[in-house]
Design a protein around this motif. Structure first.
Motif, PDB file in Angstrom:
ATOM      1  N   THR A  14       0.830  -1.204   0.000  1.00 40.52           N
ATOM      2  CA  THR A  14       0.000   0.000   0.000  1.00 40.52           C
ATOM      3  C   THR A  14       0.864   1.254   0.000  1.00 40.52           C
ATOM      4  OG1 THR A  14      -1.770  -1.140   1.188  1.00 40.52           O
ATOM      5  CG2 THR A  14      -1.811   1.263   1.209  1.00 40.52           C
ATOM      6  N   LEU A  15       1.898   1.265   0.843  1.00 43.14           N
ATOM      7  CA  LEU A  15       2.797   2.416   0.890  1.00 43.14           C
ATOM      8  C   LEU A  15       3.495   2.603  -0.452  1.00 43.14           C
ATOM      9  CD1 LEU A  15       4.227   4.692   2.363  1.00 43.14           C
ATOM     10  CD2 LEU A  15       5.862   3.002   3.252  1.00 43.14           C
ATOM     11  N   SER A  16       3.932   1.490  -1.038  1.00 41.08           N
ATOM     12  CA  SER A  16       4.597   1.561  -2.335  1.00 41.08           C
ATOM     13  C   SER A  16       3.675   2.157  -3.392  1.00 41.08           C
ATOM     14  CB  SER A  16       5.045   0.158  -2.753  1.00 41.08           C
ATOM     15  OG  SER A  16       5.667   0.192  -4.026  1.00 41.08           O
ATOM     16  N   ARG A  17       2.409   1.750  -3.370  1.00 40.15           N
ATOM     17  CA  ARG A  17       1.460   2.284  -4.353  1.00 40.15           C
ATOM     18  C   ARG A  17       1.184   3.764  -4.105  1.00 40.15           C
ATOM     19  NH1 ARG A  17      -2.738  -2.861  -4.193  1.00 40.15           N
ATOM     20  NH2 ARG A  17      -1.754  -4.081  -5.881  1.00 40.15           N
ATOM     21  N   GLY A  18       1.143   4.157  -2.824  1.00 37.11           N
ATOM     22  CA  GLY A  18       0.925   5.564  -2.518  1.00 37.11           C
ATOM     23  C   GLY A  18       2.058   6.439  -3.017  1.00 37.11           C
ATOM     24  N   ILE A  19       3.291   5.959  -2.818  1.00 37.98           N
ATOM     25  CA  ILE A  19       4.449   6.709  -3.306  1.00 37.98           C
ATOM     26  C   ILE A  19       4.438   6.762  -4.821  1.00 37.98           C
ATOM     27  CG2 ILE A  19       6.975   6.679  -3.464  1.00 37.98           C
ATOM     28  CD1 ILE A  19       6.967   5.435  -0.648  1.00 37.98           C
ATOM     29  N   ARG A  20       4.073   5.636  -5.449  1.00 36.28           N
ATOM     30  CA  ARG A  20       4.011   5.608  -6.906  1.00 36.28           C
ATOM     31  C   ARG A  20       2.956   6.576  -7.427  1.00 36.28           C
ATOM     32  NH1 ARG A  20       6.068   6.362 -11.180  1.00 36.28           N
ATOM     33  NH2 ARG A  20       5.248   5.350 -13.045  1.00 36.28           N
ATOM     34  N   MET A  21       1.839   6.693  -6.723  1.00 35.81           N
ATOM     35  CA  MET A  21       0.798   7.635  -7.137  1.00 35.81           C
ATOM     36  C   MET A  21       1.334   9.063  -7.109  1.00 35.81           C
ATOM     37  SD  MET A  21      -3.079   8.234  -5.653  1.00 35.81           S
ATOM     38  CE  MET A  21      -3.701   6.654  -6.266  1.00 35.81           C
ATOM     39  N   LEU A  22       2.087   9.401  -6.081  1.00 37.74           N
ATOM     40  CA  LEU A  22       2.683  10.735  -6.004  1.00 37.74           C
ATOM     41  C   LEU A  22       3.658  10.965  -7.154  1.00 37.74           C
ATOM     42  CD1 LEU A  22       3.356  10.983  -2.165  1.00 37.74           C
ATOM     43  CD2 LEU A  22       1.541  12.110  -3.454  1.00 37.74           C
ATOM     44  N   GLU A  23       4.438   9.949  -7.498  1.00 38.88           N
ATOM     45  CA  GLU A  23       5.381  10.073  -8.610  1.00 38.88           C
ATOM     46  C   GLU A  23       4.646  10.289  -9.933  1.00 38.88           C
ATOM     47  OE1 GLU A  23       9.023   7.257  -6.893  1.00 38.88           O
ATOM     48  OE2 GLU A  23       7.509   6.400  -8.238  1.00 38.88           O
ATOM     49  N   ILE A  24       3.549   9.569 -10.121  1.00 38.26           N
ATOM     50  CA  ILE A  24       2.764   9.709 -11.351  1.00 38.26           C
ATOM     51  C   ILE A  24       2.211  11.121 -11.467  1.00 38.26           C
ATOM     52  CG2 ILE A  24       0.631   8.980 -12.503  1.00 38.26           C
ATOM     53  CD1 ILE A  24       1.191   6.162 -11.245  1.00 38.26           C
ATOM     54  N   LEU A  25       1.681  11.642 -10.374  1.00 41.06           N
ATOM     55  CA  LEU A  25       1.137  12.995 -10.378  1.00 41.06           C
ATOM     56  C   LEU A  25       2.225  14.036 -10.607  1.00 41.06           C
ATOM     57  CD1 LEU A  25      -1.376  12.646  -7.425  1.00 41.06           C
ATOM     58  CD2 LEU A  25      -1.970  12.981  -9.834  1.00 41.06           C
ATOM     59  N   ALA A  26       3.411  13.802 -10.045  1.00 44.22           N
ATOM     60  CA  ALA A  26       4.517  14.747 -10.224  1.00 44.22           C
ATOM     61  C   ALA A  26       4.970  14.797 -11.672  1.00 44.22           C
ATOM     62  CB  ALA A  26       5.684  14.361  -9.318  1.00 44.22           C
ATOM     63  N   ASP A  27       4.892  13.670 -12.366  1.00 39.98           N
ATOM     64  CA  ASP A  27       5.336  13.610 -13.763  1.00 39.98           C
ATOM     65  C   ASP A  27       4.274  14.110 -14.737  1.00 39.98           C
ATOM     66  OD1 ASP A  27       7.779  12.571 -13.054  1.00 39.98           O
ATOM     67  OD2 ASP A  27       7.179  10.480 -13.335  1.00 39.98           O
ATOM     68  N   SER A  28       3.030  14.226 -14.282  1.00 41.49           N
ATOM     69  CA  SER A  28       1.944  14.620 -15.171  1.00 41.49           C
ATOM     70  C   SER A  28       1.907  16.128 -15.372  1.00 41.49           C
ATOM     71  CB  SER A  28       0.600  14.145 -14.602  1.00 41.49           C
ATOM     72  OG  SER A  28      -0.469  14.592 -15.419  1.00 41.49           O
ATOM     73  N   GLU A  29       1.604  16.552 -16.590  1.00 42.07           N
ATOM     74  CA  GLU A  29       1.494  17.972 -16.902  1.00 42.07           C
ATOM     75  C   GLU A  29       0.140  18.545 -16.510  1.00 42.07           C
ATOM     76  OE1 GLU A  29       3.891  19.884 -18.005  1.00 42.07           O
ATOM     77  OE2 GLU A  29       5.349  18.251 -18.169  1.00 42.07           O
ATOM     78  N   GLU A  30      -0.803  17.689 -16.150  1.00 43.69           N
ATOM     79  CA  GLU A  30      -2.145  18.152 -15.808  1.00 43.69           C
ATOM     80  C   GLU A  30      -2.759  17.217 -14.773  1.00 43.69           C
ATOM     81  OE1 GLU A  30      -4.142  18.054 -19.526  1.00 43.69           O
ATOM     82  OE2 GLU A  30      -4.144  15.875 -19.682  1.00 43.69           O
ATOM     83  N   PRO A  31      -3.809  17.674 -14.071  1.00 42.95           N
ATOM     84  CA  PRO A  31      -4.467  16.800 -13.094  1.00 42.95           C
ATOM     85  C   PRO A  31      -4.989  15.527 -13.758  1.00 42.95           C
ATOM     86  CG  PRO A  31      -5.172  19.074 -12.805  1.00 42.95           C
ATOM     87  CD  PRO A  31      -4.375  19.038 -14.079  1.00 42.95           C
ATOM     88  N   LEU A  32      -5.041  14.445 -12.993  1.00 40.54           N
ATOM     89  CA  LEU A  32      -5.453  13.141 -13.515  1.00 40.54           C
ATOM     90  C   LEU A  32      -6.725  12.659 -12.824  1.00 40.54           C
ATOM     91  CD1 LEU A  32      -1.988  11.319 -13.600  1.00 40.54           C
ATOM     92  CD2 LEU A  32      -3.187  12.368 -15.518  1.00 40.54           C
ATOM     93  N   TYR A  49      -8.745   4.644  -5.150  1.00 41.33           N
ATOM     94  CA  TYR A  49      -9.509   5.642  -4.403  1.00 41.33           C
ATOM     95  C   TYR A  49      -9.133   5.628  -2.921  1.00 41.33           C
ATOM     96  CZ  TYR A  49     -13.434   8.347  -2.639  1.00 41.33           C
ATOM     97  OH  TYR A  49     -14.211   9.305  -2.020  1.00 41.33           O
ATOM     98  N   ARG A  50      -8.925   4.445  -2.341  1.00 39.81           N
ATOM     99  CA  ARG A  50      -8.537   4.372  -0.930  1.00 39.81           C
ATOM    100  C   ARG A  50      -7.162   5.008  -0.715  1.00 39.81           C
ATOM    101  NH1 ARG A  50     -10.799  -0.896  -1.149  1.00 39.81           N
ATOM    102  NH2 ARG A  50      -8.746  -1.863  -1.269  1.00 39.81           N
ATOM    103  N   ILE A  51      -6.241   4.750  -1.633  1.00 38.59           N
ATOM    104  CA  ILE A  51      -4.912   5.361  -1.531  1.00 38.59           C
ATOM    105  C   ILE A  51      -5.036   6.877  -1.647  1.00 38.59           C
ATOM    106  CG2 ILE A  51      -2.649   5.569  -2.648  1.00 38.59           C
ATOM    107  CD1 ILE A  51      -3.050   2.639  -3.583  1.00 38.59           C
ATOM    108  N   LEU A  52      -5.844   7.315  -2.616  1.00 38.57           N
ATOM    109  CA  LEU A  52      -6.051   8.737  -2.836  1.00 38.57           C
ATOM    110  C   LEU A  52      -6.606   9.420  -1.591  1.00 38.57           C
ATOM    111  CD1 LEU A  52      -6.399  11.306  -4.578  1.00 38.57           C
ATOM    112  CD2 LEU A  52      -8.556  10.343  -5.387  1.00 38.57           C
ATOM    113  N   ARG A  53      -7.588   8.806  -0.950  1.00 37.53           N
ATOM    114  CA  ARG A  53      -8.209   9.405   0.235  1.00 37.53           C
ATOM    115  C   ARG A  53      -7.186   9.577   1.356  1.00 37.53           C
ATOM    116  NH1 ARG A  53     -13.579   9.712   1.315  1.00 37.53           N
ATOM    117  NH2 ARG A  53     -12.721  10.888   3.080  1.00 37.53           N
ATOM    118  N   THR A  54      -6.300   8.604   1.513  1.00 36.62           N
ATOM    119  CA  THR A  54      -5.271   8.701   2.555  1.00 36.62           C
ATOM    120  C   THR A  54      -4.318   9.856   2.255  1.00 36.62           C
ATOM    121  OG1 THR A  54      -5.376   6.322   2.982  1.00 36.62           O
ATOM    122  CG2 THR A  54      -3.404   7.483   3.738  1.00 36.62           C
ATOM    123  N   LEU A  55      -3.865   9.949   1.011  1.00 36.58           N
ATOM    124  CA  LEU A  55      -2.969  11.042   0.618  1.00 36.58           C
ATOM    125  C   LEU A  55      -3.667  12.388   0.751  1.00 36.58           C
ATOM    126  CD1 LEU A  55      -1.314   9.469  -2.567  1.00 36.58           C
ATOM    127  CD2 LEU A  55      -0.341   9.627  -0.261  1.00 36.58           C
TER     128      LEU A  55
END
Length: 237
Positions: A14-32, A49-55
């Motif tokens: 779960t932590l790994s996926r949360g960090i990966r989600m942050l990396e994906i958002l950082a690399d994106s030029e626009e909201p996802l 969605y559960r990961i997103l809610r925690t972040l």
């Protein structure tokens, strides 16, 4: 059933996926959208969605009125704490160099086999500048900052990276001319010049500028960056 003393501790998926989600958002030029994030992560939307809610609860991401996700303001506060003393020492010199040269100046650091922008400054009065966001990353094998960092790595450090390819030939030339150059490597149409910023006990780094065009000769830009790098290094000794 207990783990043997020689077994590595299990990773948190779960932590790994949360960090990966942050990396994906950082690399994106626009909201996802959540659908896009779940696709990038390769998980069901409910998991994303559960990961997103925690972040979101921690202020690391936010959602706009349409539900699209982007990095939140808390991320900026966390980023300020990364190599805080290096950022503090570099910021005045980056500001001077950016305004004198009329181009965006930034510091990158080596992170595994990638080069990551730590802090950047855009010139105040330039008609057109190139944004270089902190957190931007690209492979060590490309771009002037990567070449500059390669030039400062010893044989043992290079071997530890586990690169299959050889060190860039231009890295050897940095020791002679004092700076590295690249064009059309990281972003099409852009040029970059960088110098090594090697400080004992710290991750290898580089001081660089990125620009579309310039009236300054590359040697002049390189010398200006080298002078700034010396000041930054002296502040941290």
């Amino acid at each position: 059933m207990s783990l043997s003393s020689g077994s590595p501790a299990p990773h948190s998926q779960t932590l790994s996926r949360g960090i990966r989600m942050l990396e994906i958002l950082a690399d994106s030029e626009e909201p996802l959208t959540i659908a896009a994030l779940s696709g990038h992560l390769g998980v069901h939307r409910s998991i994303a969605y559960r990961i997103l809610r925690t972040l979101e609860d921690h202020g690391l991401v936010t959602r706009d009125a349409a539900g699209a996700v982007q990095l939140g303001p808390r991320m900026a506060a966390l980023a300020r704490g990364v190599s805080r003393d290096l950022q503090t020492a570099a910021l005045p010199e980056l500001t001077l160099a950016a305004n004198e040269l009329g181009m965006t100046a930034f510091v990158t650091v080596l992170d595994g086999n990638e080069v990551v922008t730590l802090v950047s400054v855009e010139p105040r009065h330039a008609h057109a500048t190139v944004a270089q966001r902190p957190g931007t990353r690209h492979p060590l094998a490309v771009g002037a900052p990567g070449i500059a960092i390669q030039s400062g790595l010893g044989a043992a450090q290079w071997a530890e990276l586990g690169h299959d390819e050889a060190r860039r030939s231009e890295a050897g030339g940095v020791r002679n001319v004092g700076f590295a150059r690249s064009h059309n490597e990281v972003i099409s149409g852009l040029s970059s010049i960088a110098v090594p910023l090697m400080i004992s006990g710290r991750a290898p780094a580089a001081l660089a500028v990125v620009y579309i065009s310039s009236a300054h000769a590359p040697a002049f830009i390189g010398a200006r960056l080298a002078a700034a790098a010396e000041v930054i290094a002296a502040e941290l000794r």
